[in-house]
Design an enzyme around this catalytic site. Structure first.
Site, PDB file in Angstrom:
ATOM      1  CG  MET A 188     -25.574 -28.493  -1.261  1.00 12.98           C
ATOM      2  SD  MET A 188     -26.403 -26.946  -0.572  1.00 12.98           S
ATOM      3  CE  MET A 188     -26.283 -26.884   1.270  1.00 12.98           C
ATOM      4  CG  ASP A 190     -35.608 -27.554  -7.366  1.00 11.38           C
ATOM      5  OD1 ASP A 190     -35.389 -28.819  -7.139  1.00 11.38           O
ATOM      6  OD2 ASP A 190     -35.655 -26.873  -6.522  1.00 11.38           O
ATOM      7  CE  LYS A 247     -29.343 -19.382 -13.293  1.00 10.85           C
ATOM      8  NZ  LYS A 247     -28.030 -18.746 -12.514  1.00 10.85           N
TER       9      LYS A 247
HETATM   10  N1  SAH Z   1     -33.218 -31.418   0.626  1.00  8.00           N
HETATM   11  C1  SAH Z   1     -32.003 -32.420  -0.257  1.00  8.00           C
HETATM   12  C2  SAH Z   1     -30.913 -31.709   0.053  1.00  8.00           C
HETATM   13  C3  SAH Z   1     -30.605 -30.481  -0.866  1.00  8.00           C
HETATM   14  S1  SAH Z   1     -29.044 -29.871  -0.839  1.00  8.00           S
HETATM   15  C4  SAH Z   1     -32.171 -33.589   0.592  1.00  8.00           C
HETATM   16  O1  SAH Z   1     -32.793 -33.622   1.698  1.00  8.00           O
HETATM   17  O2  SAH Z   1     -31.550 -34.601   0.171  1.00  8.00           O
HETATM   18  C5  SAH Z   1     -28.503 -30.573  -2.353  1.00  8.00           C
HETATM   19  C6  SAH Z   1     -27.339 -31.693  -2.084  1.00  8.00           C
HETATM   20  O3  SAH Z   1     -27.800 -32.949  -1.589  1.00  8.00           O
HETATM   21  C7  SAH Z   1     -26.457 -32.172  -3.213  1.00  8.00           C
HETATM   22  O4  SAH Z   1     -25.345 -31.052  -3.276  1.00  8.00           O
HETATM   23  C8  SAH Z   1     -25.910 -33.462  -2.684  1.00  8.00           C
HETATM   24  O5  SAH Z   1     -24.586 -33.239  -1.898  1.00  8.00           O
HETATM   25  C9  SAH Z   1     -27.163 -33.804  -2.045  1.00  8.00           C
HETATM   26  N2  SAH Z   1     -27.932 -34.991  -2.940  1.00  8.00           N
HETATM   27  C10 SAH Z   1     -29.031 -34.773  -3.253  1.00  8.00           C
HETATM   28  N3  SAH Z   1     -29.514 -35.868  -3.879  1.00  8.00           N
HETATM   29  C11 SAH Z   1     -28.502 -36.795  -3.976  1.00  8.00           C
HETATM   30  C12 SAH Z   1     -27.986 -38.142  -4.699  1.00  8.00           C
HETATM   31  N4  SAH Z   1     -29.218 -38.696  -5.227  1.00  8.00           N
HETATM   32  N5  SAH Z   1     -26.792 -38.565  -4.448  1.00  8.00           N
HETATM   33  C13 SAH Z   1     -25.817 -37.857  -3.945  1.00  8.00           C
HETATM   34  N6  SAH Z   1     -26.025 -36.717  -3.266  1.00  8.00           N
HETATM   35  C14 SAH Z   1     -27.400 -36.073  -3.339  1.00  8.00           C
END
Ligand code: SAH
Length: 244
Positions: free
Chosen positions: A170, A34, A56
């Protein structure tokens, strides 16, 4: 016998991938991915590997989770090595648990490959340690997806009065509500926080502010972005290394 690998892709920087994730990506017959998984990772796949996109472009949301579960299951019926590639870690707001349970109920074998979560690595690339001796003895990773004013909220806001670090994932669209809620529970208006966007990539941007001015300062910041609240944010003055 097919096997599904629920695999963490790391936060963005392609080198923040585990060796195990790298191995299954190179072995995959199909990769289901995704928006948050770096598309460059797909270039590591073998010839003939199929790619299925379940995100999406225009929003935070992916396909409905039950449809994703079914896509994974259907691919497991057709292929031997199925890689479900997810941003960060599959069990940190990644819904990997739901996908694993769906497969287990249908007799499909799966493995979890943990990934480097954005919750810790994105602050690290901004020079912000989530814990620091004498500053923060713990950190929480909290969903920012839920409006803080929701009556049925399960988030224990009253517990956030301490100086422990809080990382909201998020949460960018709720930044205003989150910062006012933290003020409401008694945090001072000059309390440090930061918004980090596209962390660990070349497009990384960091906005440092206070609970009072962060909304104004972070206007227009692109997603994905996380919010980090706590005194550890001030350590960035000494520890920012990324652009040096
Ligand atoms: N499983 C993922 C998180 C999924 S929720 C993890 O462990 O990182 C998705 C959220 O993660 C986004 O809304 C944002 O808040 C954060 N996120 C993911 N990648 C990011 C990045 N490169 N920079 C900043 N925030 C990030």
């Amino acid at each position: 016998m097919s096997r599904v690998y629920l695999t963490g892709a790391g936060p963005g920087d392609i080198e923040l991938l585990t060796m195990k994730a790298h191995r299954v990506i190179t072995e995959a017959d199909v990769i289901i991915y995704d928006r948050l998984a770096n598309p460059q990772l797909l270039e590591m796949a073998k010839d003939g590997c199929e790619f299925v996109y379940v995100g999406k472009e225009d929003g935070r949301h992916t396909l409905p989770q039950d449809e994703i579960n079914e896509v994974i299951y259907q691919n497991a019926l057709k292929h031997n090595v199925v890689v479900r590639l997810k941003g960060g870690d599959p069990f940190v707001f990644g819904r990997g648990g739901e996908e694993g349970a769906y497969l287990q109920e249908r007799g499909i074998k799966f493995e979890i490959i943990p990934g480097i979560t954005s919750a810790v690595s994105v602050p690290a690339y901004a020079g912000i340690p989530v814990t620091h001796r004498g500053v923060a003895v713990s950190f929480r990773v909290v969903t920012g997806h839920e409006s803080p004013n929701k009556e049925t909220s399960q988030i224990p806001w009253e517990n956030f009065k301490t100086d422990d670090t809080i990382v909201f994932l998020m949460g960018l669209h709720n930044l205003k509500k989150i910062s006012s809620k933290l003020r409401e529970i008694g945090k001072p208006k000059e309390y440090p926080c930061a918004v980090i966007s596209r962390g660990t990539t070349k497009d990384q941007s960091v906005v440092v502010g206070t609970l009072e001015d962060i909304v104004q300062k972070a206007k227009g910041v692109p997603t994905p972005a996380l919010i980090i609240v706590g005194k550890v944010v001030q350590l960035r003055e000494q520890l920012d290394w990324f652009n040096t």
